[in-house]
Every structure is written in structure tokens, then in C-alpha cells.
Design an enzyme around this catalytic site. Structure first.
Site, PDB file in Angstrom:
ATOM      1  N   MET A  30       0.884  -1.225   0.055  1.00  0.00           N
ATOM      2  CA  MET A  30       0.200   0.055  -0.062  1.00  0.00           C
ATOM      3  C   MET A  30       0.831   1.239   0.024  1.00  0.00           C
ATOM      4  O   MET A  30       0.423   2.401   0.259  1.00  0.00           O
ATOM      5  CB  MET A  30      -0.819   0.073   1.271  1.00  0.00           C
ATOM      6  CG  MET A  30      -1.943  -1.479   1.315  1.00  0.00           C
ATOM      7  SD  MET A  30      -3.324  -1.006   2.084  1.00  0.00           S
ATOM      8  CE  MET A  30      -3.010  -0.765   3.726  1.00  0.00           C
ATOM      9  N   LEU A  33       6.842   3.229   1.363  1.00  0.00           N
ATOM     10  CA  LEU A  33       7.697   1.910   1.697  1.00  0.00           C
ATOM     11  C   LEU A  33       8.868   2.126   2.741  1.00  0.00           C
ATOM     12  O   LEU A  33       9.379   3.353   2.756  1.00  0.00           O
ATOM     13  CB  LEU A  33       8.149   1.607   0.157  1.00  0.00           C
ATOM     14  CG  LEU A  33       7.389   1.211  -1.028  1.00  0.00           C
ATOM     15  CD1 LEU A  33       8.176   1.080  -2.246  1.00  0.00           C
ATOM     16  CD2 LEU A  33       6.398   0.141  -0.779  1.00  0.00           C
ATOM     17  N   HIS A  37       9.430  -3.525   3.256  1.00  0.00           N
ATOM     18  CA  HIS A  37       8.974  -3.834   1.814  1.00  0.00           C
ATOM     19  C   HIS A  37      10.054  -3.931   1.189  1.00  0.00           C
ATOM     20  O   HIS A  37      10.045  -4.959   0.191  1.00  0.00           O
ATOM     21  CB  HIS A  37       8.153  -2.423   1.506  1.00  0.00           C
ATOM     22  CG  HIS A  37       7.043  -1.999   2.062  1.00  0.00           C
ATOM     23  ND1 HIS A  37       6.857  -0.829   2.835  1.00  0.00           N
ATOM     24  CD2 HIS A  37       5.749  -2.834   2.139  1.00  0.00           C
ATOM     25  CE1 HIS A  37       5.858  -0.617   3.326  1.00  0.00           C
ATOM     26  NE2 HIS A  37       4.941  -1.882   2.781  1.00  0.00           N
ATOM     27  N   SER A 187       4.534   1.249   7.945  1.00  0.00           N
ATOM     28  CA  SER A 187       4.092   2.538   7.362  1.00  0.00           C
ATOM     29  C   SER A 187       3.389   3.361   8.536  1.00  0.00           C
ATOM     30  O   SER A 187       3.502   4.420   8.450  1.00  0.00           O
ATOM     31  CB  SER A 187       3.218   2.301   6.129  1.00  0.00           C
ATOM     32  OG  SER A 187       3.910   1.507   5.294  1.00  0.00           O
ATOM     33  N   ARG A 188       2.639   2.770   9.516  1.00  0.00           N
ATOM     34  CA  ARG A 188       1.969   3.366  10.448  1.00  0.00           C
ATOM     35  C   ARG A 188       2.902   3.916  11.578  1.00  0.00           C
ATOM     36  O   ARG A 188       2.315   4.728  12.231  1.00  0.00           O
ATOM     37  CB  ARG A 188       0.788   2.663  10.862  1.00  0.00           C
ATOM     38  CG  ARG A 188      -0.133   2.084   9.981  1.00  0.00           C
ATOM     39  CD  ARG A 188      -1.519   1.247  10.608  1.00  0.00           C
ATOM     40  NE  ARG A 188      -2.638   1.419   9.848  1.00  0.00           N
ATOM     41  CZ  ARG A 188      -3.025   0.308   8.808  1.00  0.00           C
ATOM     42  NH1 ARG A 188      -2.304  -0.631   9.024  1.00  0.00           N
ATOM     43  NH2 ARG A 188      -4.092   0.573   8.206  1.00  0.00           N
TER      44      ARG A 188
HETATM   45  O1  PAF Z   1       0.023  -5.739   3.824  1.00  0.00           O
HETATM   46  C1  PAF Z   1      -0.311  -4.785   2.915  1.00  0.00           C
HETATM   47  O2  PAF Z   1       0.107  -3.644   2.597  1.00  0.00           O
HETATM   48  C2  PAF Z   1      -1.816  -4.936   2.414  1.00  0.00           C
HETATM   49  O3  PAF Z   1      -2.651  -5.516   3.158  1.00  0.00           O
HETATM   50  C3  PAF Z   1      -1.903  -5.706   1.271  1.00  0.00           C
HETATM   51  C4  PAF Z   1      -0.965  -7.135   1.034  1.00  0.00           C
HETATM   52  C5  PAF Z   1      -0.761  -5.005  -0.099  1.00  0.00           C
HETATM   53  C6  PAF Z   1      -3.231  -5.740   0.411  1.00  0.00           C
HETATM   54  O4  PAF Z   1      -3.890  -4.593   0.076  1.00  0.00           O
END
Ligand code: PAF
Length: 282
Positions: A30, A33, A37, A187-188
Site C-alpha cells: 500500500m 515503503l 517492503h 508505514s503506520r
Molecule cells: O500488507 C499490505 O500492505 C496490504 O494488506 C496488501 C497485502 C498490499 C493488500 O492491500
């Protein structure tokens, strides 16, 4: 790196890569990054002939009072990071094309994988995740897809879905990447104030305490849970959503710890919900 917005174009690129015998890797994200990620991205780039990273803030997986609107977004910064890693395609699907008017189909993984842990506190969340990931798998047609173990339950749900629906995608998971003080990258984390960020260290300390308790020979799950809880309660300002000791394969609660177990917790530090976990072999 090619930036692709259209679903049709993404399908064409992937089809061509498959026809040329290249392995396709997908890292669904989402955005906003971080190193967690990037560890998934690097794994895909090293293992696959075509790496696609998707960024899509999926409205279906947020509850009505959750942070969909304010979820952090930084496409320019993300693009730079992905270019550096030699990602082939950044896929930025358009919400209107993903979920056009009249959209009515959902993927719902039933049972204990979604009925426990985050499935209790975030009703509908995993239905939203399974739905978007199924769509991304159908569009990108990856051989492999990469998920972080911080969202351990999510990875199990997606693996189950891929297997149940014969999507043929291998779901690979990689370990949690942590900040220097142990906080799991997310990210949060950017929502945390300076003071909350300091308090948030207790989350990993609680996971560590649970692990140490098992290592010291304790096998009673409730005693292990209490050891982790004590750490969180001793700091103040942290409210516990859940701390659970479960079987790592099916998330069923265990009383006596043996085999591969998961210590999983979710807490609120201020308004920010944080997850952490450890997989232990007892
Ligand atoms: O983990 C995430 O960022 C989200 O849940 C995903 C897997 C991209 C689905 O929207």
C-alpha cells in the site's frame, strides 16, 4: 522502471514475460515503503525475471473508523526507492478500474485463519485483503508473491486463498525488519508522536519477554502471555488489543507450548495500532 496504471497493460506485460519463460514476482503493497517492503522487493528481484511492485491503498480492507483517508502516501519517494532496486514494473492501479460501479464480488476466507486475532478486532479486514490480492494475482499472474511476517495472519490467509482457488501463486514470507530499537517497521509508525515512539519500544520488549520465557523452559501458554502483558502494562499509555499464543500453522490457541508456535500481539499506542509477533520452536 515502467510505471503502469492500466490493468490491461499490466496483464499484457505479464503475459509476454511468461511467454518468454520469465518468472514473475509480485510484491503487493500500500506504499509509503520502508526497509520491510524493500527486503521483499530485493528477494523478488533476485529470484524472478520480472518484478512487479503494486501500490494500492485498498479501501475494502479499512473499517469505517479506520485510517483509509489519512494512510500515508508518497508515490514520488516510493518510485525512487524502487528504481534503485531495479524493479521492472511499478503497478499503480486506478481505484475506479479496480472497483468500478457495480462491483459486487468478494473473496472471503472462512474459519479460524480469519476468525481470530486481527479478524476479531478488524471485522471485514481480511475479506478486503483477500479480495484485492486475488484481483492482483489475476491481473499480474505472478509465479511468486512476497509478504512480510509482521502481518503473519495476512500471509496465512493469502496462502490459503491462493491454494483454495487454485491460483497457482507461491506465497513467500520474509522475516520482520526492525528499527534499531526493535520496533517492527510499519508505514503506520509515522503516526507516532516522539513520546509515543519511545513508548512503542515496549511492543518488541513484550515479544522478546515471551520468547525468553519459552526459552527458559516455561510451557504454559497463559504464563507466557502474562509475561508479555506485564511488560506492556508496566510502561503505561499502551492499550492491549490482544496477546495470543497460537499454533503457527492454523492460529488455533494452545494451552501447552510445543512445536511451532506464534506469539502474536496487537496494541494501541495512542491511536496507532501496532502489530508484532515471534515464531518460536518449542
Ligand atoms: O500488507 C499490505 O500492505 C496490504 O494488506 C496488501 C497485502 C498490499 C493488500 O492491500
Amino acid at each position: 522502471m515502467e510505471v503502469v496504471r492500466s490493468l490491461g497493460k499490466m496483464k499484457d506485460i505479464s503475459c509476454r514475460a511468461r511467454a518468454e519463460g520469465r518468472q514473475v514476482g509480485l510484491v503487493p503493497t500500500m506504499g509509503y515503503l520502508h526497509e520491510g517492503h524493500m527486503s521483499l522487493v530485493r528477494a523478488s528481484v533476485s529470484e524472478c525475471g520480472l518484478t512487479v511492485v503494486s501500490i494500492f491503498v485498498n479501501p475494502f480492507q479499512f473499517g469505517p473508523n479506520e485510517d483509509f483517508e489519512k494512510y500515508p502516501r508518497d508515490i514520488a519517494g516510493d518510485t525512487k526507492l524502487l528504481e534503485k532496486e531495479k524493479v521492472d514494473v511499478l503497478f499503480l492501479p486506478d481505484a475506479g478500474e479496480m472497483y468500478p460501479d457495480g462491483y459486487a464480488t468478494y473473496v472471503d476466507v472462512k474459519g479460524s485463519l480469519t476468525g481470530r486475532l486481527c479478524g476479531v478486532s478488524r471485522p471485514g479486514h481480511f475479506r478486503g485483503v483477500a479480495t484485492v490480492v486475488a484481483k492482483l494475482f489475476n491481473i499480474v499472474r505472478p509465479h511468486r508473491s512476497y509478504f512480510g511476517e509482521k502481518d503473519f495472519q495476512q500471509a496465512l490467509v493469502v496462502r490459503r486463498m491462493s491454494s483454495d482457488l487454485d491460483l497457482g501463486v507461491e506465497v513467500r514470507t520474509l522475516p520482520i525488519v526492525r528499527e534499531d530499537d526493535g520496533l517492527a517497521m510499519s508505514s503506520r509508525n509515522r503516526y507516532l508522536s516522539v513520546e509515543e515512539r519511545i513508548r512503542a519500544r515496549a511492543v518488541f520488549e513484550a515479544v522478546q519477554r515471551a520468547s525468553e520465557t519459552v526459552l527458559s523452559g516455561e510451557r504454559n501458554a497463559e504464563n507466557i502471555r502474562r509475561a508479555a502483558e506485564k511488560v506492556l502494562l508496566s510502561k503505561g499509555g499502551i492499550s492491549i488489543d490482544y496477546i495470543e499464543i497460537v499454533d503457527a500453522s492454523d492460529l488455533q490457541p494452545v494451552r501447552e507450548v510445543k512445536g511451532r508456535i506464534l506469539v502474536a500481539l496487537a496494541v494501541f499506542v495512542g491511536k496507532t495500532r501496532l502489530l508484532d509477533n515471534a515464531i518460536l520452536n518449542a
